[in-house]
Design an enzyme around this catalytic site. Sequence first.
Site, PDB file in Angstrom:
ATOM      1  N   GLU A 287       0.846  -1.188   0.000  1.00 14.64           N
ATOM      2  CA  GLU A 287       0.000   0.000   0.000  1.00 14.64           C
ATOM      3  C   GLU A 287       0.882   1.239   0.000  1.00 14.64           C
ATOM      4  O   GLU A 287       0.445   2.328   0.353  1.00 14.64           O
ATOM      5  CB  GLU A 287      -0.999  -0.018   1.164  1.00 14.64           C
TER       6      GLU A 287
ATOM      7  N   CYS B 263      -3.346  -3.886   4.451  1.00 17.80           N
ATOM      8  CA  CYS B 263      -2.365  -4.847   4.986  1.00 17.80           C
ATOM      9  C   CYS B 263      -2.684  -6.290   4.620  1.00 17.80           C
ATOM     10  O   CYS B 263      -1.942  -7.200   4.965  1.00 17.80           O
ATOM     11  CB  CYS B 263      -2.280  -4.702   6.503  1.00 17.80           C
TER      12      CYS B 263
ATOM     13  N   THR C 110       2.906   3.887  15.665  1.00 21.39           N
ATOM     14  CA  THR C 110       2.677   2.613  14.969  1.00 21.39           C
ATOM     15  C   THR C 110       3.176   2.683  13.519  1.00 21.39           C
ATOM     16  O   THR C 110       2.618   2.043  12.640  1.00 21.39           O
ATOM     17  CB  THR C 110       1.180   2.207  15.024  1.00 21.39           C
TER      18      THR C 110
ATOM     19  N   SER D 195     -10.832   1.211  13.969  1.00 21.48           N
ATOM     20  CA  SER D 195     -10.008   0.204  13.303  1.00 21.48           C
ATOM     21  C   SER D 195      -9.723  -0.971  14.242  1.00 21.48           C
ATOM     22  O   SER D 195      -9.818  -2.143  13.847  1.00 21.48           O
ATOM     23  CB  SER D 195      -8.709   0.865  12.845  1.00 21.48           C
TER      24      SER D 195
ATOM     25  N   HIS E 194      -1.898 -10.299  12.093  1.00 17.49           N
ATOM     26  CA  HIS E 194      -1.421  -9.044  11.511  1.00 17.49           C
ATOM     27  C   HIS E 194      -1.158  -8.107  12.687  1.00 17.49           C
ATOM     28  O   HIS E 194      -2.022  -7.953  13.569  1.00 17.49           O
ATOM     29  CB  HIS E 194      -2.479  -8.458  10.572  1.00 17.49           C
TER      30      HIS E 194
ATOM     31  N   LYS F 137      -5.059  -8.382  21.874  1.00 16.78           N
ATOM     32  CA  LYS F 137      -6.450  -8.014  22.188  1.00 16.78           C
ATOM     33  C   LYS F 137      -7.405  -8.992  21.506  1.00 16.78           C
ATOM     34  O   LYS F 137      -8.409  -9.379  22.073  1.00 16.78           O
ATOM     35  CB  LYS F 137      -6.756  -6.603  21.686  1.00 16.78           C
TER      36      LYS F 137
ATOM     37  N   ASN G 148       5.131  -1.247  12.340  1.00 12.83           N
ATOM     38  CA  ASN G 148       4.165  -1.760  11.374  1.00 12.83           C
ATOM     39  C   ASN G 148       4.784  -1.770   9.981  1.00 12.83           C
ATOM     40  O   ASN G 148       5.306  -0.753   9.521  1.00 12.83           O
ATOM     41  CB  ASN G 148       2.911  -0.861  11.382  1.00 12.83           C
TER      42      ASN G 148
ATOM     43  N   SER H 127      -7.329  -3.083   6.481  1.00  9.47           N
ATOM     44  CA  SER H 127      -8.390  -2.097   6.681  1.00  9.47           C
ATOM     45  C   SER H 127      -9.146  -1.814   5.397  1.00  9.47           C
ATOM     46  O   SER H 127      -8.606  -1.926   4.298  1.00  9.47           O
ATOM     47  CB  SER H 127      -7.792  -0.791   7.194  1.00  9.47           C
TER      48      SER H 127
HETATM   49  N1  COA Z   1       1.260   2.538  30.690  1.00  4.22           N
HETATM   50  C1  COA Z   1       0.741   1.446  30.083  1.00  4.22           C
HETATM   51  N2  COA Z   1      -0.230   1.503  29.150  1.00  4.22           N
HETATM   52  C2  COA Z   1      -0.698   2.713  28.813  1.00  4.22           C
HETATM   53  C3  COA Z   1      -0.193   3.896  29.401  1.00  4.22           C
HETATM   54  C4  COA Z   1       0.830   3.771  30.377  1.00  4.22           C
HETATM   55  N3  COA Z   1       1.370   4.835  30.964  1.00  4.22           N
HETATM   56  N4  COA Z   1      -0.868   4.954  28.860  1.00  4.22           N
HETATM   57  C5  COA Z   1      -1.752   4.451  27.966  1.00  4.22           C
HETATM   58  N5  COA Z   1      -1.653   3.092  27.937  1.00  4.22           N
HETATM   59  C6  COA Z   1      -2.403   2.146  27.113  1.00  4.22           C
HETATM   60  C7  COA Z   1      -3.880   2.449  27.014  1.00  4.22           C
HETATM   61  O1  COA Z   1      -4.576   1.959  28.154  1.00  4.22           O
HETATM   62  C8  COA Z   1      -4.240   1.683  25.751  1.00  4.22           C
HETATM   63  O2  COA Z   1      -4.337   0.316  26.024  1.00  4.22           O
HETATM   64  P1  COA Z   1      -5.619  -0.518  25.545  1.00  4.22           P
HETATM   65  O3  COA Z   1      -5.749  -0.243  24.077  1.00  4.22           O
HETATM   66  O4  COA Z   1      -5.265  -1.916  25.849  1.00  4.22           O
HETATM   67  O5  COA Z   1      -6.769   0.034  26.300  1.00  4.22           O
HETATM   68  C9  COA Z   1      -2.987   1.868  24.879  1.00  4.22           C
HETATM   69  O6  COA Z   1      -1.940   2.268  25.771  1.00  4.22           O
HETATM   70  C10 COA Z   1      -3.138   2.934  23.795  1.00  4.22           C
HETATM   71  O7  COA Z   1      -3.600   4.096  24.415  1.00  4.22           O
HETATM   72  P2  COA Z   1      -4.684   5.022  23.686  1.00  4.22           P
HETATM   73  O8  COA Z   1      -4.998   6.165  24.568  1.00  4.22           O
HETATM   74  O9  COA Z   1      -5.816   4.179  23.203  1.00  4.22           O
HETATM   75  O10 COA Z   1      -3.782   5.509  22.468  1.00  4.22           O
HETATM   76  P3  COA Z   1      -4.073   6.491  21.294  1.00  4.22           P
HETATM   77  O11 COA Z   1      -5.382   7.169  21.430  1.00  4.22           O
HETATM   78  O12 COA Z   1      -2.863   7.349  21.202  1.00  4.22           O
HETATM   79  O13 COA Z   1      -4.186   5.553  19.997  1.00  4.22           O
HETATM   80  C11 COA Z   1      -3.904   3.806  18.433  1.00  4.22           C
HETATM   81  C12 COA Z   1      -3.619   4.277  19.846  1.00  4.22           C
HETATM   82  C13 COA Z   1      -3.359   2.393  18.290  1.00  4.22           C
HETATM   83  C14 COA Z   1      -5.428   3.765  18.176  1.00  4.22           C
HETATM   84  C15 COA Z   1      -3.210   4.740  17.415  1.00  4.22           C
HETATM   85  O14 COA Z   1      -1.838   4.641  17.603  1.00  4.22           O
HETATM   86  C16 COA Z   1      -3.567   4.421  15.987  1.00  4.22           C
HETATM   87  O15 COA Z   1      -4.552   4.924  15.465  1.00  4.22           O
HETATM   88  N6  COA Z   1      -2.743   3.601  15.309  1.00  4.22           N
HETATM   89  C17 COA Z   1      -3.023   3.107  14.018  1.00  4.22           C
HETATM   90  C18 COA Z   1      -3.993   1.948  14.110  1.00  4.22           C
HETATM   91  C19 COA Z   1      -3.809   1.029  12.980  1.00  4.22           C
HETATM   92  O16 COA Z   1      -2.709   0.730  12.612  1.00  4.22           O
HETATM   93  N7  COA Z   1      -4.930   0.578  12.405  1.00  4.22           N
HETATM   94  C20 COA Z   1      -4.848   0.004  11.102  1.00  4.22           C
HETATM   95  C21 COA Z   1      -4.774  -1.376  10.883  1.00  4.22           C
HETATM   96  S1  COA Z   1      -5.303  -2.547  11.935  1.00  4.22           S
END
Ligand code: COA
Length: 389
Positions: free
Chosen positions: A79, A111, A152, A201, A233, A242, A275, A307
């Site tokens: 991609e 992906c 990521t 996602s 993936h 998860k 990633n 996705s």
């Molecule tokens: N210690 C340990 N864990 C912590 C922490 C700390 N101090 N602070 C936050 N976390 C955890 C959160 O609890 C969360 O865990 P959970 O998902 O198991 O609940 C995790 O870290 C991520 O925190 P979050 O606030 O949800 O992060 P974010 O809003 O910055 O977004 C993603 C995370 C993954 C959604 C973001 O990076 C993203 O959009 N990535 C791309 C997603 C992707 O690749 N999708 C496409 C294909 S599948």
Amino acid sequence: MKIGIDKIGFYSPHVYVDMEKLAEARGVEPAKFTIGIGQSQMAIAPITQDSVTLAANAALQIIDEEDREKIDFVIFCSESGIDHSKSGGVYVHQLLGLNPHARAVELKQACYAATAGIQMAKGHIALNPESKVLVLGTDIARYGLNTPGESTQGAGAVAMIISANPHVMELEQHNVYLTNDIMDFWRPIYSDKAFVDGKFSNEQYILFFNKVWEVYKEKSGLELKDMEAICYHLPYTKMGLKALRTVLDEASEEVQERLLKNYQTSTIYNRNVGNIYTGSLYLSLLSLLENADLEDGSRIGMFSYGSGAVGEFFTGVLQLNYRDYLIKESHQQLFNKREEVTVEKYEEIFEDVLPADGSDIELDISKDPATICLSGVVDNKRQYVNKNR
Ligand code: COA
């Protein structure tokens, strides 16, 4: 006839940034990136690497003279393609010096594409048992500096040779796939960065996994206990965990422990690369095979998700003495030779992109240790160099 993965190789660029340092620079608790997201290091692609060079460098790790003759189909899955028309597979075919009597195409579905690639390859081998297919999953994940997706990102490629009587893993039947038109992640043609609805996602990834897993169990008669491990993936290493957790209570404690332990092993490489989109599931498989010492005959479950979205669950069985056909040492060397860069340097590399208007540029490839590099653009044509030829 058995058909499957005969060889598997991997390449990632020579520079990375440490995720704890990136977290500090972004004013985030380091544990969020290392535990919450599950990433330790993030590979960065210098301007001299693109999806073509990453794929070609990965393939160089595994192909020999016999493969060069027998490969008659190159399936380039990405991609991060470099051209709307010409396939990246054609460039790789030339850079590797493959038999001219070959097909070369590019596949796209976020992906998921490399999974479509290996299944297409399987069909080709069923009709042409003497031939071999080169499947490449190659990408540079770019969300942008200071964005939620930044942690990521990553860059790299996995190359696989699909053949009859494979040495590493036979691909089994009973694949289950699912398509649904959703907007969880996409990259319009005018943008060099992805758009993502991260939480949506994550939800869809798990939903797709649950749906294909339910149908897979009915279709195959197999259960969690029949899997030595499940590879996922991995947009980031917490994601697969998860999904795995949602089905674990279907199994005994012993099976749960085994699946969780093997899951961790399947994330070692991804945790230190980030990633790589199309290649991520196969990098996870490689991490498992090169670090877990599973018995011959073990069945591995594979969950692919792209996705947009398409998901698939399928399985493979490890072949007799499969360890002898892995190239763990060269992958270890690749990791050992990488160089850490500061967050400032990472930002500089990230912003250093080719001119968007197509003007000519000459790139300094002397600092890039990769065998195959992008050396510039002349008359709107990317110039590639294989330093060994
Ligand atoms: N210690 C340990 N864990 C912590 C922490 C700390 N101090 N602070 C936050 N976390 C955890 C959160 O609890 C969360 O865990 P959970 O998902 O198991 O609940 C995790 O870290 C991520 O925190 P979050 O606030 O949800 O992060 P974010 O809003 O910055 O977004 C993603 C995370 C993954 C959604 C973001 O990076 C993203 O959009 N990535 C791309 C997603 C992707 O690749 N999708 C496409 C294909 S599948």
